[in-house]
Design a protein around this motif. Structure first.
Motif, PDB file in Angstrom:
ATOM      1  N   GLY A 159     -19.719  -2.439   6.562  1.00 38.45           N
ATOM      2  CA  GLY A 159     -19.701  -3.297   7.745  1.00 38.45           C
ATOM      3  C   GLY A 159     -19.788  -4.763   7.376  1.00 38.45           C
ATOM      4  O   GLY A 159     -19.475  -5.175   6.258  1.00 38.45           O
ATOM      5  N   GLN A 207     -23.121 -12.671  17.443  1.00 41.57           N
ATOM      6  CA  GLN A 207     -22.914 -11.238  17.605  1.00 41.57           C
ATOM      7  C   GLN A 207     -21.523 -10.955  18.175  1.00 41.57           C
ATOM      8  O   GLN A 207     -20.836 -10.010  17.744  1.00 41.57           O
ATOM      9  N   GLN A 208     -21.088 -11.785  19.124  1.00 47.21           N
ATOM     10  CA  GLN A 208     -19.747 -11.635  19.679  1.00 47.21           C
ATOM     11  C   GLN A 208     -18.690 -11.840  18.594  1.00 47.21           C
ATOM     12  O   GLN A 208     -17.685 -11.112  18.532  1.00 47.21           O
ATOM     13  N   LEU A 210     -19.066 -11.311  15.308  1.00 46.81           N
ATOM     14  CA  LEU A 210     -19.099 -10.151  14.417  1.00 46.81           C
ATOM     15  C   LEU A 210     -18.392  -8.952  15.045  1.00 46.81           C
ATOM     16  O   LEU A 210     -17.654  -8.226  14.366  1.00 46.81           O
ATOM     17  N   GLU A 211     -18.627  -8.733  16.319  1.00 48.79           N
ATOM     18  CA  GLU A 211     -17.990  -7.596  16.989  1.00 48.79           C
ATOM     19  C   GLU A 211     -16.474  -7.745  17.015  1.00 48.79           C
ATOM     20  O   GLU A 211     -15.741  -6.759  16.854  1.00 48.79           O
ATOM     21  N   SER A 212     -15.991  -8.980  17.186  1.00 53.17           N
ATOM     22  CA  SER A 212     -14.549  -9.208  17.177  1.00 53.17           C
ATOM     23  C   SER A 212     -13.971  -8.911  15.799  1.00 53.17           C
ATOM     24  O   SER A 212     -12.957  -8.210  15.679  1.00 53.17           O
ATOM     25  N   TYR A 214     -15.266  -7.086  13.343  1.00 57.14           N
ATOM     26  CA  TYR A 214     -15.417  -5.670  12.980  1.00 57.14           C
ATOM     27  C   TYR A 214     -14.433  -4.808  13.781  1.00 57.14           C
ATOM     28  O   TYR A 214     -13.865  -3.842  13.256  1.00 57.14           O
ATOM     29  N   GLY A 215     -14.223  -5.172  15.035  1.00 54.13           N
ATOM     30  CA  GLY A 215     -13.270  -4.426  15.850  1.00 54.13           C
ATOM     31  C   GLY A 215     -11.860  -4.504  15.286  1.00 54.13           C
ATOM     32  O   GLY A 215     -11.113  -3.518  15.315  1.00 54.13           O
ATOM     33  N   ARG A 233     -15.872   4.496  12.342  1.00 51.05           N
ATOM     34  CA  ARG A 233     -17.179   3.855  12.532  1.00 51.05           C
ATOM     35  C   ARG A 233     -18.296   4.760  12.021  1.00 51.05           C
ATOM     36  O   ARG A 233     -19.255   4.300  11.387  1.00 51.05           O
TER      37      ARG A 233
END
Length: 585
Positions: A159, A207-208, A210-212, A214-215, A233
């Motif tokens: 990750g 966090q937003q 990182l989520e982008s 990682y997505g 995942r």
């Protein structure tokens, strides 16, 4: 006299470097040049260190003899290889787990284009485990047709994370305070000095991001490896595990050593010979773009005012606004240039310097030259401001951009000095003299003045973004206040126009310039390589105390004659280097 001797030695030394470089270039391109490449060609590219955004000009890092190859050169060679009928395949050594994700996406797109021409791409990784997250290297590997993993390597793609040290408490303990401020709550860069942990807004924003990122990884890898996203995942959350399980889960294709992977390549190519990318670059037979000219101007590093760094021994880590503006002006004036691609990889810099680049972009467009911005790993804060006046802004999905905000901080060590028994006395004229002093805290009036300055810069920054991007107040505010965004989120916010890499930017530049999409173009760098080396030599002279452009020494007639025989023009009050020979162009 001593200053003259040092200056003379520095000049002769610089000329010696040119002579050595000229000899090396002659050997490389003259009668001792390498023989034509055997066919068919399987290219070998070592991506255990992903190419950097900008080529080093450091004399100690391979810059003198072109030992380093930047991401743009690498991309161009892969594009050419894709169109070269002699090239049938690609062998890649994988292993750079810390590479910037936008550069990884550039390479992934080039590899996809290469494979789209019916050519194979095989990669080998000694390890995808044993420390680190292995996020970037596996993301890159997943674009290959076949991934080989050494039996002892293991799999630990774990990750992505952001870790920030906060040192305010430590500074408080030793008596150092941080003065200044920021605009606004999402501008987290100075928080390491101002806070004891992530603030609520900063935590939400990061966090937003990182989520982008990682997505994007999950979506791309799941598609290419034919694994359900939820399953991928789950696998990432269960690492580390051994190489055999990685193969069973279809995360890699083959288990074996590098020699085994090369055997696979030899079977496909009917030959064991590999051609290094550097050998291919030196091959005069490879297809080279020609035709209409598209200029390439780079903004790489922190954006600063004035000339670049003084040391010729280190890589260039700053983008001099003077140099970038000059390059844009040259490209705008050049009759043969049909369009300009402005490549930006910068975390920001001083507001006036970034604003000067933005103004030069506007002038180039007024001169009739379309300017297309291509963003690298990061184009944030001042790096984003430099981009806003382009005709079209292109960013990779994983580019980190926006950060529309401003901060100004400086340390005050008066308590620390007092605890050490150090007294700082001062004399001054003017109420605000020394208001940024590290020895004395600002007065309330001075703090208020700094706050007003931050408000003014932020208002002007957002005004420029709003006008250039045609964003109303509410939409602009939702994208600004210091937020950092991925390329995907920046597009949704209206801050960029297209998602893609350098090739897309070049294609858009062709379209804007009215060049038929089927026609090739020459990508020409501004400044030219010869100009770049002239600046390096000028830094050599400055290091020795000699100003190559101004009156610094007065040379006797005998010395002037000696220098003339070396090709150096020495006039009273001035030393001027001769133009670089054509071999450097």
């Amino acid at each position: 006299m001593w200053r003259f001797i040092v200056g003379l030695l520095a000049t002769v030394g610089a000329l010696t470097l040119i002579a050595i470089g000229g000899t090396a270039a002659f050997v490389a391109s003259g009668p001792f040049a390498s023989k034509p490449l055997a066919q068919p060609i399987v290219l070998s590219i070592d991506l255990r260190t992903v190419p950097s955004e900008a080529k080093s000009s450091g004399l100690l890092h391979g810059g003198l003899f072109g030992g380093s190859r930047d991401i743009v050169e690498t991309m161009q060679l892969l594009w050419q290889a894709a169109d070269d009928p002699r090239v049938i395949g690609l062998f890649v050594d994988i292993g750079d787990e810390s590479a910037g994700l936008a550069r990884v996406q550039e390479l992934r797109q080039a590899i996809a284009h290469f494979r789209g021409k019916g050519k194979f791409a095989v990669g080998f990784a000694e390890s995808l485990g044993g420390g680190g997250t292995h996020f970037a290297d596996y993301y890159l590997a997943s674009s290959l047709e076949q991934i080989w993993l050494q039996p002892s390597g293991g799999f630990a793609v774990a990750g992505i994370a952001v870790q920030t040290p906060f040192i305010k408490t430590g500074l408080d303990k030793i008596g150092v305070q941080i003065e200044g401020g920021k605009r606004y709550e999402y501008k987290s860069a100075p928080d390491t000095f101002l806070e004891t942990g992530y603030t609520g807004p900063a935590r939400q924003n990061l966090q937003q991001l990182l989520e982008s990122l990682y997505g994007q990884f999950v979506s791309d890898v799941a598609r290419e490896r034919h694994i359900e996203p939820a399953k991928l995942r789950q696998l990432v959350d269960s690492v580390p595990f051994d190489s055999e399980r990685a193969r069973q889960e279809n995360l890699v294709d083959k288990i074996g050593y590098r020699s085994d992977a090369l055997d696979e390549v030899a079977t496909r190519a009917k030959s064991r010979d590999l051609v290094a990318l550097s050998e291919y670059a030196a091959d005069e037979s490879r297809p080279k773009p020609h035709g209409e000219v598209v200029a390439l101007v780079r903004v790489s590093g922190a954006i600063t005012s004035g000339p670049g760094g003084d040391s010729p021994l280190d890589d260039d880590v700053v983008a001099s606004a003077d140099d970038v503006v000059d390059a844009l002006d040259q490209a705008a004036r050049a009759k043969e240039v049909r369009a300009i691609v402005l490549r930006i990889d910068s975390p920001g810099g001083t507001y006036p310097a970034a604003d000067a680049i933005a103004d030069a972009v506007g002038r180039a467009r007024s001169a009739g030259k379309p300017v297309i911005v291509s963003m690298g790993d990061v184009a944030a804060s001042g790096g984003y401001l430099a981009a806003i006046r382009g005709d079209v802004i292109v960013a990779q999905p994983a580019t980190i951009t926006a950060s529309i905000g401003v901060f100004s901080i400086w340390p005050v060590a008066s308590d620390l000095l007092a605890s050490l028994g150090v007294k700082v006395d001062r004399l001054s004229i003017g109420t605000n003299a020394g208001m940024y002093s590290p020895f004395q805290a600002p007065t309330p009036a001075q703090s208020a003045a700094v706050s007003r300055e931050l408000d003014t810069i932020y208002a002007e920054f957002t005004r420029q973004v709003g006008e250039a991007r045609k964003l109303d107040g509410a939409r602009l505010d939702a994208a600004a206040r210091g937020r950092v965004l991925s390329g995907i989120d920046a597009k949704q916010a209206g801050l960029i126009d297209e998602l893609g890499g350098l090739q897309l930017a070049v294609n858009i530049a062709k379209a804007k310039a009215g060049i038929d999409e089927s026609r090739q173009v020459e990508i020409r760098r501004f400044p030219a390589e010869s100009d770049r080396w002239q600046k390096v030599l000028e830094r050599v002279l400055r290091l020795a105390g000699v100003d190559a452009a101004g009156p610094t020494i007065r040379a006797p007639r005998e010395v002037r004659e000696t220098l003339a025989r070396l090709g150096v023009v020495a006039r009273p009050g001035n030393v001027r280097l001769p133009p670089l020979p054509p071999l450097w162009r």
